[in-house]
Motif scaffolding. Structure first.
Motif, PDB file in Angstrom:
ATOM      1  N   ARG A   1      90.630  56.658   6.154  1.00 27.85           N
ATOM      2  CA  ARG A   1      90.241  57.917   6.785  1.00 27.85           C
ATOM      3  C   ARG A   1      89.568  58.844   5.777  1.00 27.85           C
ATOM      4  O   ARG A   1      88.583  59.475   6.103  1.00 27.85           O
ATOM      5  CB  ARG A   1      91.469  58.573   7.412  1.00 27.85           C
ATOM      6  CG  ARG A   1      91.141  59.879   8.066  1.00 27.85           C
ATOM      7  CD  ARG A   1      92.040  60.175   9.244  1.00 27.85           C
ATOM      8  NE  ARG A   1      91.995  61.553   9.623  1.00 27.85           N
ATOM      9  CZ  ARG A   1      91.090  62.075  10.411  1.00 27.85           C
ATOM     10  NH1 ARG A   1      90.123  61.326  10.876  1.00 27.85           N
ATOM     11  NH2 ARG A   1      91.126  63.328  10.749  1.00 27.85           N
ATOM     12  N   GLN A   2      90.096  58.925   4.574  1.00 28.28           N
ATOM     13  CA  GLN A   2      89.522  59.782   3.536  1.00 28.28           C
ATOM     14  C   GLN A   2      88.087  59.352   3.218  1.00 28.28           C
ATOM     15  O   GLN A   2      87.200  60.180   3.077  1.00 28.28           O
ATOM     16  CB  GLN A   2      90.400  59.730   2.268  1.00 28.28           C
ATOM     17  CG  GLN A   2      89.916  60.615   1.153  1.00 28.28           C
ATOM     18  CD  GLN A   2      90.146  62.089   1.432  1.00 28.28           C
ATOM     19  OE1 GLN A   2      90.949  62.453   2.273  1.00 28.28           O
ATOM     20  NE2 GLN A   2      89.429  62.929   0.732  1.00 28.28           N
ATOM     21  N   LYS A   3      87.890  58.045   3.127  1.00 29.98           N
ATOM     22  CA  LYS A   3      86.557  57.503   2.847  1.00 29.98           C
ATOM     23  C   LYS A   3      85.581  57.864   3.975  1.00 29.98           C
ATOM     24  O   LYS A   3      84.427  58.203   3.723  1.00 29.98           O
ATOM     25  CB  LYS A   3      86.667  55.988   2.677  1.00 29.98           C
ATOM     26  CG  LYS A   3      85.427  55.311   2.215  1.00 29.98           C
ATOM     27  CD  LYS A   3      85.711  53.827   2.011  1.00 29.98           C
ATOM     28  CE  LYS A   3      84.437  53.059   1.774  1.00 29.98           C
ATOM     29  NZ  LYS A   3      84.666  51.627   1.644  1.00 29.98           N
ATOM     30  N   ASP A   4      86.065  57.791   5.213  1.00 28.32           N
ATOM     31  CA  ASP A   4      85.230  58.147   6.371  1.00 28.32           C
ATOM     32  C   ASP A   4      84.818  59.615   6.315  1.00 28.32           C
ATOM     33  O   ASP A   4      83.657  59.958   6.561  1.00 28.32           O
ATOM     34  CB  ASP A   4      85.971  57.874   7.684  1.00 28.32           C
ATOM     35  CG  ASP A   4      86.134  56.388   7.971  1.00 28.32           C
ATOM     36  OD1 ASP A   4      85.500  55.560   7.282  1.00 28.32           O
ATOM     37  OD2 ASP A   4      86.899  56.058   8.886  1.00 28.32           O
ATOM     38  N   LEU A   5      85.765  60.488   5.983  1.00 30.07           N
ATOM     39  CA  LEU A   5      85.470  61.922   5.889  1.00 30.07           C
ATOM     40  C   LEU A   5      84.435  62.201   4.807  1.00 30.07           C
ATOM     41  O   LEU A   5      83.504  62.997   5.006  1.00 30.07           O
ATOM     42  CB  LEU A   5      86.742  62.718   5.613  1.00 30.07           C
ATOM     43  CG  LEU A   5      87.736  62.828   6.761  1.00 30.07           C
ATOM     44  CD1 LEU A   5      89.041  63.452   6.275  1.00 30.07           C
ATOM     45  CD2 LEU A   5      87.157  63.621   7.908  1.00 30.07           C
ATOM     46  N   LEU A   6      84.581  61.557   3.672  1.00 36.87           N
ATOM     47  CA  LEU A   6      83.630  61.747   2.577  1.00 36.87           C
ATOM     48  C   LEU A   6      82.238  61.269   2.964  1.00 36.87           C
ATOM     49  O   LEU A   6      81.237  61.911   2.638  1.00 36.87           O
ATOM     50  CB  LEU A   6      84.119  61.025   1.320  1.00 36.87           C
ATOM     51  CG  LEU A   6      85.341  61.626   0.645  1.00 36.87           C
ATOM     52  CD1 LEU A   6      85.825  60.721  -0.485  1.00 36.87           C
ATOM     53  CD2 LEU A   6      85.055  63.028   0.137  1.00 36.87           C
ATOM     54  N   PHE A   7      82.188  60.148   3.665  1.00 39.47           N
ATOM     55  CA  PHE A   7      80.888  59.643   4.103  1.00 39.47           C
ATOM     56  C   PHE A   7      80.194  60.643   5.031  1.00 39.47           C
ATOM     57  O   PHE A   7      79.025  60.966   4.854  1.00 39.47           O
ATOM     58  CB  PHE A   7      81.043  58.287   4.804  1.00 39.47           C
ATOM     59  CG  PHE A   7      79.784  57.863   5.495  1.00 39.47           C
ATOM     60  CD1 PHE A   7      78.698  57.426   4.764  1.00 39.47           C
ATOM     61  CD2 PHE A   7      79.661  57.945   6.875  1.00 39.47           C
ATOM     62  CE1 PHE A   7      77.513  57.068   5.386  1.00 39.47           C
ATOM     63  CE2 PHE A   7      78.493  57.590   7.506  1.00 39.47           C
ATOM     64  CZ  PHE A   7      77.417  57.147   6.760  1.00 39.47           C
ATOM     65  N   VAL A   8      80.925  61.132   6.025  1.00 33.26           N
ATOM     66  CA  VAL A   8      80.337  62.073   6.985  1.00 33.26           C
ATOM     67  C   VAL A   8      79.936  63.362   6.273  1.00 33.26           C
ATOM     68  O   VAL A   8      78.854  63.902   6.519  1.00 33.26           O
ATOM     69  CB  VAL A   8      81.305  62.344   8.157  1.00 33.26           C
ATOM     70  CG1 VAL A   8      80.754  63.417   9.079  1.00 33.26           C
ATOM     71  CG2 VAL A   8      81.557  61.062   8.938  1.00 33.26           C
ATOM     72  N   ARG A   9      80.775  63.831   5.375  1.00 36.14           N
ATOM     73  CA  ARG A   9      80.453  65.054   4.630  1.00 36.14           C
ATOM     74  C   ARG A   9      79.206  64.894   3.770  1.00 36.14           C
ATOM     75  O   ARG A   9      78.536  65.868   3.473  1.00 36.14           O
ATOM     76  CB  ARG A   9      81.626  65.466   3.756  1.00 36.14           C
ATOM     77  CG  ARG A   9      82.708  66.121   4.546  1.00 36.14           C
ATOM     78  CD  ARG A   9      83.760  66.676   3.648  1.00 36.14           C
ATOM     79  NE  ARG A   9      84.819  67.254   4.472  1.00 36.14           N
ATOM     80  CZ  ARG A   9      85.925  67.739   3.991  1.00 36.14           C
ATOM     81  NH1 ARG A   9      86.137  67.746   2.696  1.00 36.14           N
ATOM     82  NH2 ARG A   9      86.829  68.234   4.801  1.00 36.14           N
ATOM     83  N   SER A  10      78.900  63.703   3.362  1.00 38.69           N
ATOM     84  CA  SER A  10      77.688  63.487   2.568  1.00 38.69           C
ATOM     85  C   SER A  10      76.430  63.449   3.442  1.00 38.69           C
ATOM     86  O   SER A  10      75.343  63.785   2.981  1.00 38.69           O
ATOM     87  CB  SER A  10      77.801  62.199   1.754  1.00 38.69           C
ATOM     88  OG  SER A  10      77.738  61.062   2.588  1.00 38.69           O
ATOM     89  N   ALA A  11      76.569  63.059   4.690  1.00 38.90           N
ATOM     90  CA  ALA A  11      75.413  62.947   5.588  1.00 38.90           C
ATOM     91  C   ALA A  11      75.055  64.272   6.263  1.00 38.90           C
ATOM     92  O   ALA A  11      73.878  64.556   6.502  1.00 38.90           O
ATOM     93  CB  ALA A  11      75.681  61.881   6.647  1.00 38.90           C
ATOM     94  N   LEU A  12      76.053  65.083   6.573  1.00 36.01           N
ATOM     95  CA  LEU A  12      75.801  66.304   7.346  1.00 36.01           C
ATOM     96  C   LEU A  12      74.908  67.323   6.635  1.00 36.01           C
ATOM     97  O   LEU A  12      74.064  67.936   7.295  1.00 36.01           O
ATOM     98  CB  LEU A  12      77.117  66.940   7.773  1.00 36.01           C
ATOM     99  CG  LEU A  12      77.929  66.135   8.794  1.00 36.01           C
ATOM    100  CD1 LEU A  12      79.152  66.915   9.235  1.00 36.01           C
ATOM    101  CD2 LEU A  12      77.104  65.709   9.980  1.00 36.01           C
TER     102      LEU A  12
ATOM    103  N   LYS B   1      88.165  56.587  16.386  1.00 38.00           N
ATOM    104  CA  LYS B   1      88.576  57.486  15.295  1.00 38.00           C
ATOM    105  C   LYS B   1      87.369  58.079  14.593  1.00 38.00           C
ATOM    106  O   LYS B   1      87.347  59.269  14.266  1.00 38.00           O
ATOM    107  CB  LYS B   1      89.470  56.741  14.310  1.00 38.00           C
ATOM    108  CG  LYS B   1      90.817  56.392  14.899  1.00 38.00           C
ATOM    109  CD  LYS B   1      91.668  55.606  13.938  1.00 38.00           C
ATOM    110  CE  LYS B   1      92.978  55.224  14.626  1.00 38.00           C
ATOM    111  NZ  LYS B   1      93.795  54.367  13.794  1.00 38.00           N
ATOM    112  N   ARG B   2      86.377  57.271  14.363  1.00 38.73           N
ATOM    113  CA  ARG B   2      85.162  57.771  13.710  1.00 38.73           C
ATOM    114  C   ARG B   2      84.396  58.709  14.636  1.00 38.73           C
ATOM    115  O   ARG B   2      83.811  59.689  14.197  1.00 38.73           O
ATOM    116  CB  ARG B   2      84.295  56.605  13.250  1.00 38.73           C
ATOM    117  CG  ARG B   2      84.910  55.872  12.076  1.00 38.73           C
ATOM    118  CD  ARG B   2      84.076  54.718  11.634  1.00 38.73           C
ATOM    119  NE  ARG B   2      84.595  54.177  10.379  1.00 38.73           N
ATOM    120  CZ  ARG B   2      84.014  53.184   9.721  1.00 38.73           C
ATOM    121  NH1 ARG B   2      82.915  52.623  10.196  1.00 38.73           N
ATOM    122  NH2 ARG B   2      84.543  52.760   8.598  1.00 38.73           N
ATOM    123  N   GLN B   3      84.397  58.393  15.911  1.00 38.78           N
ATOM    124  CA  GLN B   3      83.768  59.264  16.901  1.00 38.78           C
ATOM    125  C   GLN B   3      84.426  60.642  16.875  1.00 38.78           C
ATOM    126  O   GLN B   3      83.744  61.668  16.896  1.00 38.78           O
ATOM    127  CB  GLN B   3      83.908  58.612  18.279  1.00 38.78           C
ATOM    128  CG  GLN B   3      83.156  59.274  19.393  1.00 38.78           C
ATOM    129  CD  GLN B   3      83.409  58.548  20.717  1.00 38.78           C
ATOM    130  OE1 GLN B   3      84.533  58.174  21.029  1.00 38.78           O
ATOM    131  NE2 GLN B   3      82.361  58.360  21.490  1.00 38.78           N
TER     132      GLN B   3
END
Length: 142
Positions: free
Chosen positions: A1-12, A69-71
């Motif tokens: 989950r932490q990795k997913d959050l970091l990924f999204v935060r880098s794209a936004l 979850k990613r959605q």
């Protein structure tokens, strides 16, 4: 989950910068590099939210089951607002006209296609036949 959050935060931030340029209608700052960065971010987000999709496939034409979850992460981080702003500031404010877009506008047309697909994948209802019982409960709660 932490990795997913970091990924999204880098794209936004890339997409927010793109929206800011559209909001100010500063076409001169809408350089090919920014368009390509936004396109890449959208493409990566599409592959992020879909389960079992080959990252080499065309993100506009690929389809799969959405990762619930990613959605949810994408929704919670405000992606839908960013996506709708891309279309709003592009068309409602008159920067682009849907009837006048052509293949010569390939990169920006690609952004619009990816934006539409990303909206679709972010709001798509989940088919309960593909979910396990605990996942169904977490979907109904969120």
């Amino acid at each position: 989950r932490q990795k997913d959050l970091l990924f999204v935060r880098s794209a936004l931030p890339i997409l927010r910068k793109f929206v800011d340029i559209l909001r100010t209608q500063n076409i001169d700052n809408l350089k090919l590099k920014i368009i390509k960065s936004a396109s890449k971010a959208l493409k990566q987000l599409i592959f992020f939210v879909l389960k079992g999709v080959d990252n080499n496939s065309d993100p506009v034409n690929c389809d799969s089951i959405t990762d619930v979850k990613r959605q949810a992460i994408l929704k919670q981080m405000g992606l839908l607002e960013i996506l709708t702003n891309i279309l709003y500031f592009s068309f409602v404010r008159g920067m682009y006209n849907l009837q006048d877009l052509s293949l010569k506008d390939g990169e920006i047309v690609r952004i619009f296609q990816l934006t539409y697909r990303m909206i679709k994948h972010t709001i798509r209802a989940v088919s309960y036949t593909h979910l396990t019982l605990p996942t169904i409960y977490s979907v109904q709660i969120s």
